[in-house]
Design a protein around this motif. Structure first.
Motif, PDB file in Angstrom:
ATOM      1  N   ASP A   1      -5.800  18.614  -1.175  1.00  0.00           N
ATOM      2  CA  ASP A   1      -6.221  18.407   0.212  1.00  0.00           C
ATOM      3  C   ASP A   1      -6.769  17.006   0.429  1.00  0.00           C
ATOM      4  O   ASP A   1      -7.341  16.712   1.481  1.00  0.00           O
ATOM      5  N   ARG A   2      -6.610  16.116  -0.554  1.00  0.00           N
ATOM      6  CA  ARG A   2      -7.095  14.742  -0.445  1.00  0.00           C
ATOM      7  C   ARG A   2      -5.945  13.764  -0.249  1.00  0.00           C
ATOM      8  O   ARG A   2      -4.829  13.988  -0.710  1.00  0.00           O
ATOM      9  N   ILE A   3      -6.243  12.673   0.442  1.00  0.00           N
ATOM     10  CA  ILE A   3      -5.279  11.590   0.622  1.00  0.00           C
ATOM     11  C   ILE A   3      -5.883  10.329   0.024  1.00  0.00           C
ATOM     12  O   ILE A   3      -7.007   9.952   0.350  1.00  0.00           O
ATOM     13  N   LEU A   4      -5.128   9.698  -0.875  1.00  0.00           N
ATOM     14  CA  LEU A   4      -5.565   8.457  -1.481  1.00  0.00           C
ATOM     15  C   LEU A   4      -4.563   7.355  -1.144  1.00  0.00           C
ATOM     16  O   LEU A   4      -3.380   7.619  -0.956  1.00  0.00           O
ATOM     17  N   PHE A   5      -5.061   6.131  -1.068  1.00  0.00           N
ATOM     18  CA  PHE A   5      -4.215   4.974  -0.826  1.00  0.00           C
ATOM     19  C   PHE A   5      -4.367   4.017  -2.006  1.00  0.00           C
ATOM     20  O   PHE A   5      -5.484   3.704  -2.412  1.00  0.00           O
TER      21      PHE A   5
ATOM     22  N   VAL B   1       0.845  -1.195   0.000  1.00  0.00           N
ATOM     23  CA  VAL B   1       0.000   0.000   0.000  1.00  0.00           C
ATOM     24  C   VAL B   1       0.879   1.244   0.000  1.00  0.00           C
ATOM     25  O   VAL B   1       1.842   1.340   0.767  1.00  0.00           O
ATOM     26  N   SER B   2       0.546   2.193  -0.880  1.00  0.00           N
ATOM     27  CA  SER B   2       1.246   3.477  -0.907  1.00  0.00           C
ATOM     28  C   SER B   2       0.249   4.603  -0.683  1.00  0.00           C
ATOM     29  O   SER B   2      -0.945   4.460  -0.960  1.00  0.00           O
ATOM     30  N   GLU B   3       0.748   5.713  -0.196  1.00  0.00           N
ATOM     31  CA  GLU B   3      -0.087   6.872   0.123  1.00  0.00           C
ATOM     32  C   GLU B   3       0.244   8.014  -0.838  1.00  0.00           C
ATOM     33  O   GLU B   3       1.414   8.275  -1.119  1.00  0.00           O
ATOM     34  N   VAL B   4      -0.790   8.666  -1.357  1.00  0.00           N
ATOM     35  CA  VAL B   4      -0.613   9.767  -2.298  1.00  0.00           C
ATOM     36  C   VAL B   4      -1.450  10.947  -1.832  1.00  0.00           C
ATOM     37  O   VAL B   4      -2.630  10.786  -1.486  1.00  0.00           O
ATOM     38  N   GLU B   5      -0.835  12.146  -1.817  1.00  0.00           N
ATOM     39  CA  GLU B   5      -1.558  13.364  -1.481  1.00  0.00           C
ATOM     40  C   GLU B   5      -1.888  14.119  -2.761  1.00  0.00           C
ATOM     41  O   GLU B   5      -0.997  14.465  -3.525  1.00  0.00           O
ATOM     42  N   LEU B   6      -3.168  14.358  -2.999  1.00  0.00           N
ATOM     43  CA  LEU B   6      -3.638  15.116  -4.149  1.00  0.00           C
ATOM     44  C   LEU B   6      -4.359  16.356  -3.633  1.00  0.00           C
ATOM     45  O   LEU B   6      -5.548  16.296  -3.306  1.00  0.00           O
TER      46      LEU B   6
END
Length: 456
Positions: A216-220, A209-214
């Protein structure tokens, strides 16, 4: 890339529209044509292919603006006309530059999206994207094949739908804890977990699993690989190994053990005769007899270690009880076994792996942990069974543990093979606890074992 017919159509349309705008010069009040040309260049360049076409159109538009200036020069003051048309031309080329920049960005975006789409559509790994609340936002074709769902069925649902117990119940708490503390258990680490298919069946899978900030959103983004076939092959290899161990154990029991028993009886009879005759070597013969008995018992202990579990459902409990007794004799420690509830494991393969885990944990506690007291606990619940080995040894720093020990690797491996999980916790000078948890559906009898003959 646009084909030739579309290019010709675009250029022809450009020429016709430009000519229309120029002819409107005589029909509209002064200055209107220039404004129309400026609007046209911004709109039309959005549909032209490449940078060269946009520049050519900008030059053509500039030419028409210049011609417009020549035709209007008699109607306005020369200085005022020069400033006005100069500003228009500057605005025109600014618009061209903006459009070119926009087109480059759009082209790069399209290429990036095409590459991402190609990866998503061709990879054999499932790729799933969720938001900060665990809601599924994307689900590629490989994920559809792995889990048995169509993307439309799961997009918008919580990712828990793909998890069996106990992961399903723990997921929300894990996300909440991660958002509050930043503590990672899977994100950026990767581990083996179990997934749940649409038909309700569970399977082992590797999950990264990786975390991405777009903004003001956070997606995994989770990458999933079904390792059921790999686990099946590994299980077959271990089963072959266990069968070989059973064969050796059987040979020790029925071959060497019987021979030592016979030799022991003969030596015992000879020692008694020598003692009755008052022979000077009678004591030596008696000592030899004792050594033969010890060797016989040791061979039997080895055979029981190699053939640990009887095929009866309560064989695991009896094997663990023998393990505790042997540990006391071999390692000179206090070792006890306790059964909580009635634990019946009908699957002989699962029972054997659980025994091996306990055997390794006891051996580690006695040899490396310098323990004086070891407890083996086997407990049964409604949904799972739990095997636990506790010791009072020297322990180790739990946070500094890197899992590099071969024994820990083997125990983890055996737990995964049978669909369970292994946890090792310890603290310096406070002992170690090894816990293997197994879901109830993992220790049902194998189809191949239901009619199998006893192996020992």
């Amino acid at each position: 890339m646009l084909d030739t017919s579309r290019r010709v159509l675009l250029y022809a349309s450009l020429g016709i529209l430009s000519g229309i705008f120029f002819l409107l010069e005589w029909a509209l009040p002064a200055g209107k044509t220039i404004g129309l040309l400026q609007v046209a260049v911004v709109l039309l360049t959005l549909f032209l292919p490449g940078r060269t076409s946009t520049l050519v159109f900008g030059l053509v538009a500039t030419l028409f603006v210049g011609l417009g200036y020549v035709t209007e020069s008699a109607q306005v003051a020369p200085t005022q006309g020069l400033v006005t048309h100069g500003l228009v031309l500057a605005g025109l080329w600014t618009a061209v530059a903006v459009v070119l920049r926009y087109k480059r960005l759009r082209q790069a975006q399209r290429e990036s999206e095409a590459k991402a789409r190609a990866i998503l559509e061709t990879t054999v790994d499932g790729i799933i994207t969720i938001d900060a609340d665990g809601t599924i936002e994307s689900f590629n074709e490989a994920a559809e094949d792995i889990f048995g769902y169509d993307a439309e069925e799961v997009i918008g649902e919580n990712v828990k739908v793909l998890m069996p117990s106990p992961y399903r119940e723990e997921h929300d708490e894990y996300l909440r804890s991660y958002h509050e503390t930043g503590r990672k258990r899977i994100i950026g680490i990767g581990r083996e977990v179990r997934g749940k298919r649409k038909d309700g069946s569970t399977f082992p899978m590797d999950l990264a699993v990786s975390e991405v900030e777009l903004g003001d959103r956070i997606l995994f983004t989770g990458i999933v690989r079904d390792i059921s076939e790999r686990r099946r092959l590994e299980k077959e290899i271990l089963n072959v190994s266990e069968e070989e161990r059973r064969r050796i154990g059987q040979d020790l029991h029925d071959g060497l053990g019987q021979m030592l028993t016979g030799i022991g009886l003969l030596s015992q009879d000879l020692a008694r005769q020598l003692d009755e005759e008052g022979h000077e070597r009678a004591e030596d013969m008696a000592e030899i007899t004792e050594h033969i008995k010890e060797a016989d018992q040791y061979a039997r202990d080895l055979s029981h270690g190699l053939i640990p579990v009887d095929v009866e459902a309560n064989g695991l409990s009896e094997a663990l009880r023998r393990l505790s007794q042997n540990a006391e004799r071999l390692f000179n420690v206090h070792c006890s076994f306790r059964e909580v509830g009635t634990v019946l494991v009908h699957n002989n393969t699962v029972a054997t792996h659980l025994y091996r885990i306990a055997q390794e944990a006891v051996s580690n506690a006695a040899r490396h942990g310098e323990a004086d007291d070891i407890k083996i606990i086997l407990a049964s619940g409604e949904e799972q069974i739990r095997l636990q080995v506790r010791d009072d040894g020297v322990g180790f720093d739990d946070e500094a543990m890197d899992g590099s020990g071969m024994g820990v690797h083997i125990m983890n491996y055996r737990a995964r093979i049978i669909g369970g999980t292994l946890e090792v916790s310890s603290a310096l000078r406070d002992g170690t606890v090894v816990t293997c948890t197994l879901p109830r559906n993992a220790y049902a009898p194998d189809k191949d074992e239901e009619h199998a003959a006893p192996a020992a």
